[in-house]
Design a protein around this motif. Structure first.
Motif, short mmCIF file in Angstrom:
data_model
loop_
_atom_site.label_atom_id
_atom_site.label_comp_id
_atom_site.label_asym_id
_atom_site.label_seq_id
_atom_site.Cartn_x
_atom_site.Cartn_y
_atom_site.Cartn_z
N ILE A 86 0.84 -1.20 0.00
CA ILE A 86 0.00 0.00 0.00
C ILE A 86 0.87 1.25 0.00
O ILE A 86 0.69 2.17 -0.80
N MET A 87 1.84 1.28 0.91
CA MET A 87 2.70 2.46 1.02
C MET A 87 3.61 2.62 -0.18
O MET A 87 3.89 3.75 -0.62
N ASP A 88 4.07 1.49 -0.75
CA ASP A 88 4.91 1.56 -1.95
C ASP A 88 4.14 2.14 -3.14
O ASP A 88 4.75 2.67 -4.08
N SER A 89 2.81 2.04 -3.10
CA SER A 89 1.99 2.59 -4.19
C SER A 89 1.77 4.10 -4.03
O SER A 89 1.09 4.71 -4.84
N GLY A 90 2.35 4.67 -2.97
CA GLY A 90 2.23 6.12 -2.76
C GLY A 90 1.15 6.54 -1.80
O GLY A 90 0.84 7.73 -1.69
N ILE A 91 0.56 5.60 -1.07
CA ILE A 91 -0.49 5.91 -0.11
C ILE A 91 0.12 6.24 1.25
O ILE A 91 0.98 5.50 1.74
N TYR A 92 -0.33 7.34 1.84
CA TYR A 92 0.03 7.65 3.22
C TYR A 92 -0.87 6.81 4.13
O TYR A 92 -2.10 6.86 3.99
N LEU A 93 -0.28 6.06 5.05
CA LEU A 93 -1.05 5.17 5.93
C LEU A 93 -0.83 5.55 7.38
O LEU A 93 0.30 5.62 7.86
N ILE A 94 -1.95 5.80 8.08
CA ILE A 94 -1.92 6.08 9.52
C ILE A 94 -2.82 5.08 10.22
O ILE A 94 -3.95 4.84 9.78
N LYS A 95 -2.33 4.50 11.32
CA LYS A 95 -3.09 3.48 12.06
C LYS A 95 -3.33 3.95 13.49
O LYS A 95 -2.39 4.04 14.28
N PHE A 96 -4.57 4.26 13.82
CA PHE A 96 -4.94 4.67 15.18
C PHE A 96 -5.56 3.50 15.93
O PHE A 96 -6.35 2.74 15.37
N SER A 133 4.99 1.78 9.56
CA SER A 133 3.53 1.92 9.78
C SER A 133 3.22 1.60 11.25
O SER A 133 2.69 0.54 11.56
N PRO A 134 3.57 2.53 12.14
CA PRO A 134 3.38 2.28 13.57
C PRO A 134 1.93 2.42 14.01
O PRO A 134 1.13 3.11 13.36
N TRP A 135 1.60 1.80 15.12
CA TRP A 135 0.31 2.02 15.75
C TRP A 135 0.39 3.28 16.61
O TRP A 135 1.35 3.44 17.37
N VAL A 136 -0.59 4.12 16.48
CA VAL A 136 -0.68 5.33 17.30
C VAL A 136 -1.79 5.10 18.32
O VAL A 136 -2.98 5.06 17.95
N ILE A 137 -1.41 4.91 19.57
CA ILE A 137 -2.41 4.61 20.60
C ILE A 137 -2.96 5.92 21.16
O ILE A 137 -2.21 6.78 21.64
N ILE A 138 -4.27 6.07 21.07
CA ILE A 138 -4.97 7.26 21.55
C ILE A 138 -5.77 6.90 22.80
O ILE A 138 -6.67 6.06 22.74
#
Length: 276
Positions: free
Chosen positions: A168-178, A234-239
């Motif tokens: 996904i990221m190699d295709s140019g997509i910015y990925l955020i994981k909350f 692609s880290p997990w962002v814990i909220i």
């Protein structure tokens, strides 16, 4: 609120102005019992959130004009506030250039496909932002906890997910994981609120009803998910989400700080204060 009352509560001139604003009056009257400290906290949070909403409009304009692609995943326990956070974050951006994806149970046809296929079909086109209210990570936690997948399917997912996200990221997509994290006590309170409100009762599912009982098992699979999929790329962002407004601010601030958007020099100044 008058000056005498403000003096008794040791409120500043700024606090008094906030409480006497339209938003301040709304917050003061939100609860049956007036709580000035809570009202002030909520007003200031709304002011901060409003400023961030102006910034994400600029971020989206950059995504549109530069043909960028953004995926933002919202995971977390049931009643953690994922859907509400997505609605607030997206409420003022251009609806033609973003989508909220909350997929239902897979169809018979989808069950026969590669697991990631139906999520691939939802990925953004150039100039678009996609917000996933739960994602492919259903198979990492919800499905194994509730017996919706086999052990083989779970192991297959865990073996493939990091490579999938790299593609996904190699295709140019910015990925955020909350990951929105709440306490067991807070979850119980929110379930009680949902069940007692006829306007919210539809949200309660069979999976939700078993969530408290299966709390420890959810924790076990959540920890495994973090250990295996919390990567530098692609880290997990814990909220921490026991307080919804603060959680939304943290999530929105992270989006703005992480995606390297550019603002044209002649861009209009940000919106007026909510309390003006």
């Amino acid at each position: 609120m008058n000056k005498t009352a403000a003096q008794k509560l040791d409120l500043s001139k700024e606090d008094l102005e906030l409480l006497n604003s339209p938003l301040g009056k709304k917050m003061l009257l939100a609860d049956k019992k007036t709580n000035v400290e809570k009202a002030l906290r909520l007003i200031k949070s709304e002011e901060e959130f409003h400023a961030l909403q102006a910034k994400i409009i600029k971020l989206q304009n950059w995504v549109i004009t530069k043909n960028k692609k953004v995926v933002i995943i919202f995971e977390g326990r049931d009643a953690a506030g994922k859907g509400g956070a997505i609605r607030r974050i997206t409420e003022h951006i251009n609806p033609r250039h973003f989508r909220i994806v909350a997929l239902s149970k897979p169809t018979v046809e989808e069950q026969g496909q590669w697991y990631f296929q139906r999520y691939v079909n939802q990925l953004p086109k150039p100039g678009e932002m996609v917000f996933f209210d739960r994602s492919w990570y259903n198979r990492a936690v919800v499905e194994p906890v509730n017996g919706f997948c086999t052990k083989t399917q779970y192991r297959s997912f865990m073996a493939q997910v990091n490579n999938f996200e790299n593609m996904i990221m190699d295709s140019g997509i910015y990925l955020i994981k909350f990951y929105f994290s709440i306490t067991k006590e807070q979850q119980a309170m929110r379930f009680k609120d949902i069940q007692s409100d006829p306007l919210k009762r539809w949200k309660m599912t069979d999976v939700d009803r078993k969530a408290q009982e299966l709390w420890d098992l959810y924790t076990e699979f959540k920890v495994k998910m973090f250990e295996h999929t919390n990567l530098k790329t692609s880290p997990w962002v814990i909220i921490e989400a026991d307080r919804k407004t603060e959680a939304r601010i943290k999530a929105l601030q992270y989006i703005i700080d992480t995606i390297p958007y550019e603002v044209p020099e002649d861009n209009v100044e940000e919106g007026k204060s909510l309390t003006s």
